[in-house]
Write an enzyme that holds these catalytic residues in place. Structure first.
Site, PDB file in Angstrom:
ATOM      1  N   LYS A  42       0.792  -1.240   0.000  1.00  0.00           N
ATOM      2  CA  LYS A  42       0.000   0.000   0.000  1.00  0.00           C
ATOM      3  C   LYS A  42       0.828   1.296   0.000  1.00  0.00           C
ATOM      4  CE  LYS A  42      -3.428  -1.016  -0.599  1.00  0.00           C
ATOM      5  NZ  LYS A  42      -3.784  -1.689  -1.897  1.00  0.00           N
ATOM      6  N   HIS A  93       6.704  -7.483  -2.196  1.00  0.00           N
ATOM      7  CA  HIS A  93       6.540  -6.792  -0.910  1.00  0.00           C
ATOM      8  C   HIS A  93       7.495  -7.376   0.127  1.00  0.00           C
ATOM      9  CE1 HIS A  93       3.145  -4.599  -2.319  1.00  0.00           C
ATOM     10  NE2 HIS A  93       2.270  -5.570  -2.274  1.00  0.00           N
ATOM     11  N   SER A 123      -4.196   2.983   4.607  1.00  0.00           N
ATOM     12  CA  SER A 123      -4.443   2.325   3.324  1.00  0.00           C
ATOM     13  C   SER A 123      -4.465   0.808   3.502  1.00  0.00           C
ATOM     14  CB  SER A 123      -3.355   2.735   2.325  1.00  0.00           C
ATOM     15  OG  SER A 123      -3.631   2.208   1.053  1.00  0.00           O
TER      16      SER A 123
HETATM   17  P1  A3P Z   1      -5.117   4.759  -0.620  1.00  0.00           P
HETATM   18  O1  A3P Z   1      -5.675   3.522   0.007  1.00  0.00           O
HETATM   19  O2  A3P Z   1      -4.580   5.714   0.399  1.00  0.00           O
HETATM   20  O3  A3P Z   1      -6.050   5.419  -1.561  1.00  0.00           O
HETATM   21  P2  A3P Z   1      -0.354  -0.248  -3.642  1.00  0.00           P
HETATM   22  O4  A3P Z   1      -0.408  -0.092  -5.127  1.00  0.00           O
HETATM   23  O5  A3P Z   1       1.023  -0.304  -3.093  1.00  0.00           O
HETATM   24  O6  A3P Z   1      -1.240  -1.335  -3.172  1.00  0.00           O
HETATM   25  O7  A3P Z   1      -0.895   1.115  -3.014  1.00  0.00           O
HETATM   26  C1  A3P Z   1      -2.247   1.476  -3.129  1.00  0.00           C
HETATM   27  C2  A3P Z   1      -2.383   2.905  -2.651  1.00  0.00           C
HETATM   28  O8  A3P Z   1      -1.826   3.779  -3.657  1.00  0.00           O
HETATM   29  C3  A3P Z   1      -3.832   3.317  -2.498  1.00  0.00           C
HETATM   30  O9  A3P Z   1      -3.826   4.334  -1.489  1.00  0.00           O
HETATM   31  C4  A3P Z   1      -4.123   3.856  -3.879  1.00  0.00           C
HETATM   32  O10 A3P Z   1      -5.258   4.681  -3.957  1.00  0.00           O
HETATM   33  C5  A3P Z   1      -2.850   4.643  -4.130  1.00  0.00           C
HETATM   34  N1  A3P Z   1      -2.632   4.945  -5.553  1.00  0.00           N
HETATM   35  C6  A3P Z   1      -2.700   4.100  -6.594  1.00  0.00           C
HETATM   36  N2  A3P Z   1      -2.478   4.764  -7.749  1.00  0.00           N
HETATM   37  C7  A3P Z   1      -2.251   6.051  -7.419  1.00  0.00           C
HETATM   38  C8  A3P Z   1      -1.973   7.228  -8.184  1.00  0.00           C
HETATM   39  N3  A3P Z   1      -1.878   7.202  -9.497  1.00  0.00           N
HETATM   40  N4  A3P Z   1      -1.812   8.392  -7.491  1.00  0.00           N
HETATM   41  C9  A3P Z   1      -1.896   8.421  -6.159  1.00  0.00           C
HETATM   42  N5  A3P Z   1      -2.169   7.344  -5.387  1.00  0.00           N
HETATM   43  C10 A3P Z   1      -2.342   6.169  -6.015  1.00  0.00           C
END
Ligand code: A3P
Length: 280
Positions: A42, A93, A123
């Site tokens: 996340k 991860h 998140s």
């Molecule tokens: P939130 O839950 O705070 O919205 P991962 O890809 O490591 O699983 O992380 C997911 C997190 O990154 C989520 O955070 C998601 O919304 C955010 N995220 C994914 N794409 C993004 C983007 N283009 N810009 C900003 N945040 C992004």
């Protein structure tokens, strides 16, 4: 389908389906052309995967639409031992000490993304609610303590961010911050481009920034994880592309929880000076 319990592998709690396959994961040998995208869950993995894929495809808008993210950029822990074609972006991860040694022996490029602890926790909490294969997060207050103890999938956030930080120079790891990417995505896309020894035009860079905006990634069925069956990712509980903001922790932590978290954080992070922002 079940919520897999966590099983400790070398003191790191991993989902049982990963823990039981760990010997195979550990034996994985990447190609020197493989690129590793490593994160604590996340922290901005998918965002970085999309940026890198577009950089490797000269900003071609079709590149990020040709298949779902996990197909274009396989997840090491889930894919092993299925052969991962070389020259690929591999996502992991795993904390650095559990990354297969072949990545370092073959000098694979590695991009690490870190996100401030409180937003990362928030998140992860929502992700554990929606991801029906991860352990139940339980109530919010208890989850904060689980996170602080490292009693969540892939273990301690503190050890994770520190592990890659202390090795970043020796292993030539590009260490990025989610908050920097939000603040100035263009600057960070350019940093990644340089690290990959690419040189793309200003116009192409602008297009990549646009295509990887939160809004565009949320709307792109190939990057928003709608490809995963709803029995696994229940987007009705919480969308994978949830908010994509810095500081959402303020909508979750009470001032007491925040204070307690900060005190523990100071203690756990006193041996390093990683420039995290937006924590207080
Ligand atoms: P939130 O839950 O705070 O919205 P991962 O890809 O490591 O699983 O992380 C997911 C997190 O990154 C989520 O955070 C998601 O919304 C955010 N995220 C994914 N794409 C993004 C983007 N283009 N810009 C900003 N945040 C992004």
């Amino acid at each position: 389908l079940c919520r897999f319990p966590l099983i400790s592998v070398r003191n790191v709690p991993l989902m049982s389906l990963i823990a039981s396959n760990f010997d195979t994961i550990w034996a994985f040998t990447p190609d020197p052309s493989d690129l590793l995208i490593a994160t604590y869950p996340k922290a901005g993995t998918t965002w970085t995967q999309e940026i890198v894929d577009l950089l490797l495809h000269n900003g071609d808008a079709e590149a990020c639409k040709r298949a779902p993210t996990p197909v274009r950029s396989p997840f090491l822990e889930i894919c092993s031992p299925k052969p991962i074609p070389s020259g690929k972006m591999i996502k992991t991860h795993l904390p650095i000490q559990l990354v297969p040694l072949g990545f370092w022996e073959n000098k694979c490029k590695t991009i690490y993304v870190a996100r401030n602890a409180k937003d990362n926790l928030v998140s992860y909490y929502h992700f554990d609610r929606m991801n029906q294969t991860q352990p139940e997060p339980g109530p919010w207050d208890g989850y904060i303590h689980k996170f602080m103890r490292g009693d969540v999938g892939w273990g301690s956030w503190y050890d994770h961010v520190k592990g890659y930080w202390v090795e970043r120079e020796k292993k030539n790891i590009l260490y990025l911050f989610y908050e920097d990417m939000k603040e100035n995505p263009r600057r960070e896309v350019e940093r990644i481009m340089k690290y990959l020894d690419l040189s793309l035009s200003d116009e192409v860079i602008s297009r990549i920034v646009e295509l990887t905006s939160f809004k565009n990634m949320k709307e792109n069925p190939m990057s928003n994880y709608s490809c995963i069956p709803s029995q696994v990712f229940d987007h009705n509980i919480s969308a994978f592309m949830r908010k994509g903001e810095v500081g959402d922790w303020r909508n979750h932590f009470t001032s007491e929880q925040s204070k307690m978290f900060d005190e523990d954080y100071k203690e756990k992070m006193k041996d390093v000076n990683i420039p995290f922002r937006d924590l207080i």
